[in-house]
Scaffold this active site. Structure first.
Site, short mmCIF file in Angstrom:
data_model
loop_
_atom_site.label_atom_id
_atom_site.label_comp_id
_atom_site.label_asym_id
_atom_site.label_seq_id
_atom_site.Cartn_x
_atom_site.Cartn_y
_atom_site.Cartn_z
N GLU A 125 0.87 -1.42 -0.02
CA GLU A 125 0.16 -0.20 -0.17
C GLU A 125 1.19 1.09 0.41
O GLU A 125 0.36 2.48 -0.93
CB GLU A 125 -1.17 0.21 0.70
CG GLU A 125 -1.49 0.65 0.79
CD GLU A 125 -2.66 1.53 2.47
OE1 GLU A 125 -2.07 1.50 3.71
OE2 GLU A 125 -3.89 1.64 2.83
N TRP B 221 -8.37 -2.03 -0.02
CA TRP B 221 -8.92 -0.67 -1.02
C TRP B 221 -9.90 -1.04 -2.38
O TRP B 221 -11.11 -0.52 -2.73
CB TRP B 221 -7.91 -0.03 -1.91
CG TRP B 221 -7.06 0.25 -0.61
CD1 TRP B 221 -5.74 0.42 -0.49
CD2 TRP B 221 -7.32 2.40 -0.22
NE1 TRP B 221 -5.66 1.54 0.56
CE2 TRP B 221 -6.80 2.09 0.25
CE3 TRP B 221 -9.35 2.82 -0.65
CZ2 TRP B 221 -6.91 3.54 1.69
CZ3 TRP B 221 -8.92 4.20 0.82
CH2 TRP B 221 -7.98 3.92 1.00
N TYR C 124 -5.14 9.52 -1.73
CA TYR C 124 -3.74 9.66 -1.25
C TYR C 124 -2.15 9.74 -2.38
O TYR C 124 -1.85 11.18 -2.17
CB TYR C 124 -2.54 8.79 -0.32
CG TYR C 124 -4.52 8.96 0.40
CD1 TYR C 124 -3.82 9.52 2.53
CD2 TYR C 124 -4.60 7.68 0.99
CE1 TYR C 124 -4.69 9.56 3.20
CE2 TYR C 124 -6.13 7.65 2.08
CZ TYR C 124 -5.83 8.50 3.04
OH TYR C 124 -6.51 8.48 3.87
N CYS D 194 -8.71 10.11 5.88
CA CYS D 194 -8.24 9.63 7.03
C CYS D 194 -6.69 10.03 7.76
O CYS D 194 -6.76 10.83 8.44
CB CYS D 194 -8.22 8.35 7.66
SG CYS D 194 -9.99 8.48 7.05
N ARG E 60 -7.36 12.21 11.52
CA ARG E 60 -8.83 13.38 11.73
C ARG E 60 -10.11 11.70 11.70
O ARG E 60 -10.87 12.22 12.96
CB ARG E 60 -8.67 14.00 10.14
CG ARG E 60 -9.80 12.72 9.72
CD ARG E 60 -10.83 13.24 8.30
NE ARG E 60 -10.86 12.23 7.24
CZ ARG E 60 -12.17 11.88 7.45
NH1 ARG E 60 -12.37 11.46 8.12
NH2 ARG E 60 -11.84 10.69 6.03
N ASP F 150 -10.17 4.03 13.21
CA ASP F 150 -11.19 2.77 12.17
C ASP F 150 -9.75 2.24 13.24
O ASP F 150 -8.43 1.72 12.97
CB ASP F 150 -11.06 3.09 11.67
CG ASP F 150 -12.07 0.74 11.22
OD1 ASP F 150 -11.51 0.14 12.74
OD2 ASP F 150 -12.30 0.22 9.94
#
Ligand code: THF
Length: 279
Positions: free
Chosen positions: A58, A80, A94, A159, A179, A182
C-alpha cells in the site's frame, strides 16, 4: 505495544456512542496521542498477526502516485477493493495528492520529492509537511464512493490527512494527524505504514530514526468490533517484543523501493483476529 491496548481501553471507558457516515455506529473519543521510539524496534502489533505485505505494498502504491487498485490486486492486496469503481479507480486519493497536487495554473506539486529535497538541504525547516487534505477534491458524502470517483472526486476523504517531519540530533521523527481512525482494523496498519515510511526517508537522507508520533482526531471502535471475539479478545492478550526492520539495500530514490528490500525479523505475533470493515 501496551500503548495500543491502553488507548483501546480508554475508548471503551471514556467514549461516546455515536452514529457515523457508514451507518455502523462507533464509540469514540476526540484528541489522543501515542509515541513510538523507532530506535526501540519496529512498531508492529504483536497482539494479533498483521499482514505486512499489504502494508508495504500500500505504501509503495501511494509513493507511485497510483490511485487505481490494479497494482494492489495484482499483488493480492484487497484492502481498497470496497471503495473502487469497476475500473479500479479511487479518484484523487493519497497517491494523487502526495505526488501531483493540482495547482490553479495547471501545474502539479510533487510533495514527496520536495520533502526529501528539503530534509536534505534544510533539515531545521519547520515546513516538512505533506497534506492529503485537498478541499477541492473532497467527496460528496451523500453519494457513494464509486460515484465520487466517477466524477473525479476522492472515493473517500483522507483519514491520515497531514504529517510533518522533524530533524534533531541526526534523527528523523514523524508526526501524523489522523482525523478519523478505525482503531481495531486501520490503526495497526497506519502505525506500521508511517513507521516504515520514516525508516525509508531516514535512509534516503542519511539520518537515524527518531519517534513516530501518532495524533488522533476522532478515534473510534466500530460497534460491531466491540465483541468478545474481537476487541475484548484483543484486550486479553499480552504484548510481546517488538520486531526489527532491516532495509537490505539503499535504493537510488524514495521512489525505487521494492517489497523485497524490507525484512522484518523477530515478529512473533498472536493469531490474527478477523473483523468486518465498515465501508
Ligand atoms: N475504512 C475503514 N472503515 N477502516 C479503515 O481502516 C480504512 N482505511 C483505509 C480506507 N478506509 C477505511 C483502508 N485500509 C483493512 C485494513 C486497512 C484498510 C482496509 C481494510 C483490513 O480489513 N484488515 C484486515 C485484513 C487484512 C488482509 O488480510 O487483507 C486485518 O485483519 O487487519 C484506513 O486507512
Amino acid at each position: 505495544m501496551k500503548q495500543y491496548l491502553d488507548l483501546m481501553q480508554d475508548i471503551i471507558d471514556n467514549g461516546t456512542d455515536r452514529g457515523d457516515r457508514t451507518g455502523v455506529g462507533t464509540r469514540s473519543v476526540f484528541g489522543r496521542q501515542m509515541r513510538f521510539d523507532l530506535s526501540e524496534g519496529f512498531p508492529l502489533l504483536t497482539t494479533k498477526k498483521l499482514y505486512t505485505r499489504a502494508i508495504i505494498h500500500e505504501l509503495l502504491w501511494f509513493l507511485n502516485g497510483d490511485t487505481n487498485i490494479k497494482y494492489l490486486q495484482d499483488n493480492n492486496v484487497t484492502i481498497w477493493d470496497e471503495w473502487a469503481t469497476e475500473e479500479g479507480d479511487l479518484g484523487p486519493v493519497y497517491g494523487a495528492q502526495w505526488r501531483s497536487w493540482a495547482c490553479p495554473d495547471g501545474s502539479t506539486v510533487d510533495q514527496i520529492a520536495e520533502l526529501i529535497e528539503q530534509i536534505k538541504t534544510k533539515p531545521n525547516s519547520r515546513r516538512h509537511i505533506i497534506t492529503a487534505w485537498n478541499p477541492a477534491d473532497l467527496p460528496d458524502e451523500t453519494i457513494s464512493p464509486q460515484a465520487n470517483a466517477e466524477q473525479g472526486k476522492m472515493a473517500l476523504a483522507p483519514c491520515h490527512c497531514l504529517f510533518q517531519f522533524y530533524v534533531a540530533d541526526g534523527k528523523l521523527s514523524c508526526q501524523l494527524y489522523q482525523r478519523s481512525a478505525d482503531y481495531f482494523l486501520g490503526v495497526p496498519f497506519n502505525i506500521a505504514s508511517y513507521a516504515l515510511f520514516t525508516h525509508m526517508i531516514a535512509q534516503q537522507c542519511d539520518l537515524e530514526v527518531g519517534d513516530f508520533v501518532h495524533t488522533f482526531g476522532d478515534v473510534h471502535l466500530y460497534h460491531n468490533h466491540l465483541t468478545d471475539d474481537i476487541v475484548y479478545e484483543q484486550l486479553k492478550r499480552d504484548p510481546g517484543n517488538r520486531p526489527t526492520l532491516t532495509i537490505k539495500r539503499k535504493p537510488d530514490s524514495i521512489f525505487d523501493y521494492k517489497l523485497e528490500d524490507f525484512e522484518i525479523e523477530g515478529y512473533e505475533a498472536l493469531p490474527s483476529i478477523k473483523a468486518p470493515i465498515a465501508v
